[in-house]
Design a protein around this motif. Structure first.
Motif, PDB file in Angstrom:
ATOM      1  N   LEU A   4      43.616  29.099  35.339  1.00 26.58           N
ATOM      2  CA  LEU A   4      44.229  30.161  36.129  1.00 26.58           C
ATOM      3  C   LEU A   4      45.482  29.664  36.849  1.00 26.58           C
ATOM      4  O   LEU A   4      45.484  28.570  37.408  1.00 26.58           O
ATOM      5  CB  LEU A   4      43.211  30.686  37.148  1.00 26.58           C
ATOM      6  N   GLY A   6      48.824  31.040  39.446  1.00 26.46           N
ATOM      7  CA  GLY A   6      49.387  32.101  40.295  1.00 26.46           C
ATOM      8  C   GLY A   6      50.894  31.921  40.374  1.00 26.46           C
ATOM      9  O   GLY A   6      51.371  30.820  40.577  1.00 26.46           O
ATOM     10  N   GLN A   8      54.296  32.782  42.321  1.00 24.08           N
ATOM     11  CA  GLN A   8      54.929  33.322  43.529  1.00 24.08           C
ATOM     12  C   GLN A   8      56.238  33.964  43.102  1.00 24.08           C
ATOM     13  O   GLN A   8      57.129  33.277  42.610  1.00 24.08           O
ATOM     14  CB  GLN A   8      55.249  32.179  44.498  1.00 24.08           C
ATOM     15  N   PHE A  37      48.440  35.537  37.280  1.00 25.29           N
ATOM     16  CA  PHE A  37      48.727  36.736  38.080  1.00 25.29           C
ATOM     17  C   PHE A  37      49.936  36.504  38.972  1.00 25.29           C
ATOM     18  O   PHE A  37      50.263  35.366  39.307  1.00 25.29           O
ATOM     19  CB  PHE A  37      47.505  37.124  38.937  1.00 25.29           C
ATOM     20  N   HIS A  42      50.072  37.009  48.417  1.00 24.87           N
ATOM     21  CA  HIS A  42      50.575  35.760  49.000  1.00 24.87           C
ATOM     22  C   HIS A  42      52.038  35.920  49.410  1.00 24.87           C
ATOM     23  O   HIS A  42      52.449  35.450  50.470  1.00 24.87           O
ATOM     24  CB  HIS A  42      50.446  34.609  48.000  1.00 24.87           C
ATOM     25  N   TYR A 124      45.948  31.428  54.275  1.00 29.20           N
ATOM     26  CA  TYR A 124      46.460  31.435  52.893  1.00 29.20           C
ATOM     27  C   TYR A 124      45.548  30.679  51.914  1.00 29.20           C
ATOM     28  O   TYR A 124      45.233  31.184  50.828  1.00 29.20           O
ATOM     29  CB  TYR A 124      47.865  30.820  52.943  1.00 29.20           C
ATOM     30  N   MET A 128      43.662  31.889  48.354  1.00 37.56           N
ATOM     31  CA  MET A 128      43.839  31.148  47.090  1.00 37.56           C
ATOM     32  C   MET A 128      42.465  30.766  46.524  1.00 37.56           C
ATOM     33  O   MET A 128      42.256  30.840  45.306  1.00 37.56           O
ATOM     34  CB  MET A 128      44.711  29.916  47.363  1.00 37.56           C
ATOM     35  N   ASP A 131      41.132  33.783  44.817  1.00 40.84           N
ATOM     36  CA  ASP A 131      41.792  33.960  43.508  1.00 40.84           C
ATOM     37  C   ASP A 131      41.093  33.120  42.445  1.00 40.84           C
ATOM     38  O   ASP A 131      40.868  33.567  41.319  1.00 40.84           O
ATOM     39  CB  ASP A 131      43.244  33.428  43.543  1.00 40.84           C
ATOM     40  N   GLN A 146      50.100  21.683  46.001  1.00 40.87           N
ATOM     41  CA  GLN A 146      48.982  22.645  45.992  1.00 40.87           C
ATOM     42  C   GLN A 146      47.625  21.998  45.706  1.00 40.87           C
ATOM     43  O   GLN A 146      46.606  22.685  45.709  1.00 40.87           O
ATOM     44  CB  GLN A 146      49.241  23.723  44.932  1.00 40.87           C
TER      45      GLN A 146
HETATM   46  N1  TRP Z   1      49.918  29.027  46.242  1.00 39.59           N
HETATM   47  C1  TRP Z   1      50.523  28.986  44.941  1.00 39.59           C
HETATM   48  C2  TRP Z   1      51.986  28.572  45.065  1.00 39.59           C
HETATM   49  O1  TRP Z   1      52.538  28.606  46.150  1.00 39.59           O
HETATM   50  C3  TRP Z   1      50.415  30.332  44.249  1.00 39.59           C
HETATM   51  C4  TRP Z   1      48.978  30.722  44.082  1.00 39.59           C
HETATM   52  C5  TRP Z   1      48.304  31.681  44.750  1.00 39.59           C
HETATM   53  C6  TRP Z   1      48.052  30.121  43.189  1.00 39.59           C
HETATM   54  N2  TRP Z   1      47.007  31.741  44.351  1.00 39.59           N
HETATM   55  C7  TRP Z   1      46.805  30.793  43.395  1.00 39.59           C
HETATM   56  C8  TRP Z   1      48.149  29.101  42.261  1.00 39.59           C
HETATM   57  C9  TRP Z   1      45.669  30.428  42.678  1.00 39.59           C
HETATM   58  C10 TRP Z   1      47.009  28.754  41.543  1.00 39.59           C
HETATM   59  C11 TRP Z   1      45.776  29.407  41.748  1.00 39.59           C
HETATM   60  O2  TRP Z   1      52.600  28.215  44.082  1.00 39.59           O
END
Ligand code: TRP
Ligand code: ADP
Length: 319
Positions: A4, A6, A8, A37, A42, A124, A128, A131, A146
């Motif tokens: 998975l 994410g 931004q 996604f 976020h 935050y 996450m 997610d 991260q």
């Molecule tokens: N926090 C991540 C970033 O700043 C983006 C993100 C949000 C994310 N939820 C996540 C990444 C879940 C991996 C899994 O790049």
């Protein structure tokens, strides 16, 4: 393997994002079950207004689809289209000690920089975690900044599982293979905040103009040029295989060409690399309904998994 990621969404993407984040992510879809996604909940922590957030979300979808994210292979959706994640976020909050959040580097950095904080910035990492855990994620590819968030996610999941049974899969972070830091036109790390970026999608003239701004030394024409430290060479090298790099080095050494020639060559390389992406992007920009349909299909798939997971979670904790 369920992986998975994410995204931004924060505006125009550049060559650094392309090589550092987009290409490696897209390669993952070949051998994994990739879930991706656009993290608009976020992004709300830094969003200035509704229009920009909406636009950035659509732009990110268009740009990722254009460079090769394949909605047939990858489940691709907008985070807020599966709002169950917020329910899980609240539930997981109960399993997240304050001390854990207070030790989060990203939050501490923001405080140190004097950024006005709020509860969303503080919590935050819990969102996450939601997610990641909502979708039974096994691997989370992340940048170094991260890693701690994924470790916190594991801690939270272990705590929950210990108290209420084995509900959550324990995720692992994968630090993407060290992608070299892509230099900007001034030789520093390319970043939209340093005004040194070459945007991914520009018209040909603007792209040439931007390439012409790359800082190079001022060796007179006729003399051999140094390629090792040359920003133009280093950027061009991203697009070349070993043989082509050697050829370019020879051209530098021959003294027959000046930096102007290499700036033109670099523009050609960028222009060509993105040819197909540009065509797709034009298509998607004039067919945004199709983009929205793709995202809706992704949200539907994601929601099916999220609903099943939430039923188990609610039952386990007595809701
Ligand atoms: N926090 C991540 C970033 O700043 C983006 C993100 C949000 C994310 N939820 C996540 C990444 C879940 C991996 C899994 O790049
Ligand atoms: P920016 O510095 O322009 O704000 P972001 O922080 O939004 O870029 O980065 C988004 C993604 O692109 C991250 O995964 C980051 O590691 C990658 N990235 C950004 N700039 C570069 C670069 N110069 N070289 C390699 N990867 C980069």
């Amino acid at each position: 393997m369920r992986v998975l990621t994410g995204i931004q969404a924060s505006g125009k993407l550049h060559i650094g994002n392309y090589f550092g984040a987009m290409k490696p992510m897209i390669e993952l879809q070949e051998e994994n079950e990739l879930f991706t996604f656009i993290a608009n909940y976020h992004s709300l922590t830094t969003s200035k207004n509704a229009e920009t957030l909406r636009q950035y979300t659509l732009d990110a979808a268009v740009d990722y689809l254009s460079v090769g994210l394949d909605p047939e292979k990858t489940t691709f959706w907008v985070q807020s289209h599966v709002p169950e994640v917020l329910e899980l976020y609240w539930i997981l909050s109960k399993f997240t000690p304050m001390g854990l959040l207070e030790r989060a580097h990203s939050y501490k950095d923001k405080v140190a920089k004097g950024i006005a904080t709020n509860h969303a910035l503080f919590s935050y990492p819990v969102l996450m975690a939601a997610d990641i855990l909502l979708y039974d994620t096994q691997k989370v590819p992340v940048g170094k900044d991260q890693i701690q968030h994924v470790e916190m996610t594991r801690d939270t999941a272990v705590k929950f599982n210990n108290e209420y049974g084995e509900i959550f899969v324990l995720p692992e972070h994968v630090v993407a293979e060290e992608v070299a830091t892509i230099p900007g036109i001034d030789g520093q790390k390319m970043s939209k905040s340093y005004d040194n970026a070459i945007d991914l999608f520009m018209d040909e003239k603007a792209l040439q103009k931007r390439c012409n701004k790359i800082i190079s030394s001022s060796t007179p024409l006729g003399e051999a040029l140094e390629w090792e430290e040359c920003n133009i060479y280093n950027m061009a090298a991203l697009f070349l295989d070993a043989e082509q790099k050697r050829e370019l080095q020879e051209r530098y050494k021959s003294g027959k060409e000046g930096y102007g020639h290499f700036k033109k060559y670099l523009k050609e390389l960028i222009w060509e690399e993105l040819g197909e992406a540009r065509e797709k992007r034009e298509y998607y920009l004039s067919h945004t309904d199709e983009v929205n349909d793709i995202l809706a299909m992704g949200a539907k798939k994601a929601k099916t998994i999220a609903d099943a997971k939430m039923e188990k979670v609610r039952a386990a904790i007595g809701l």
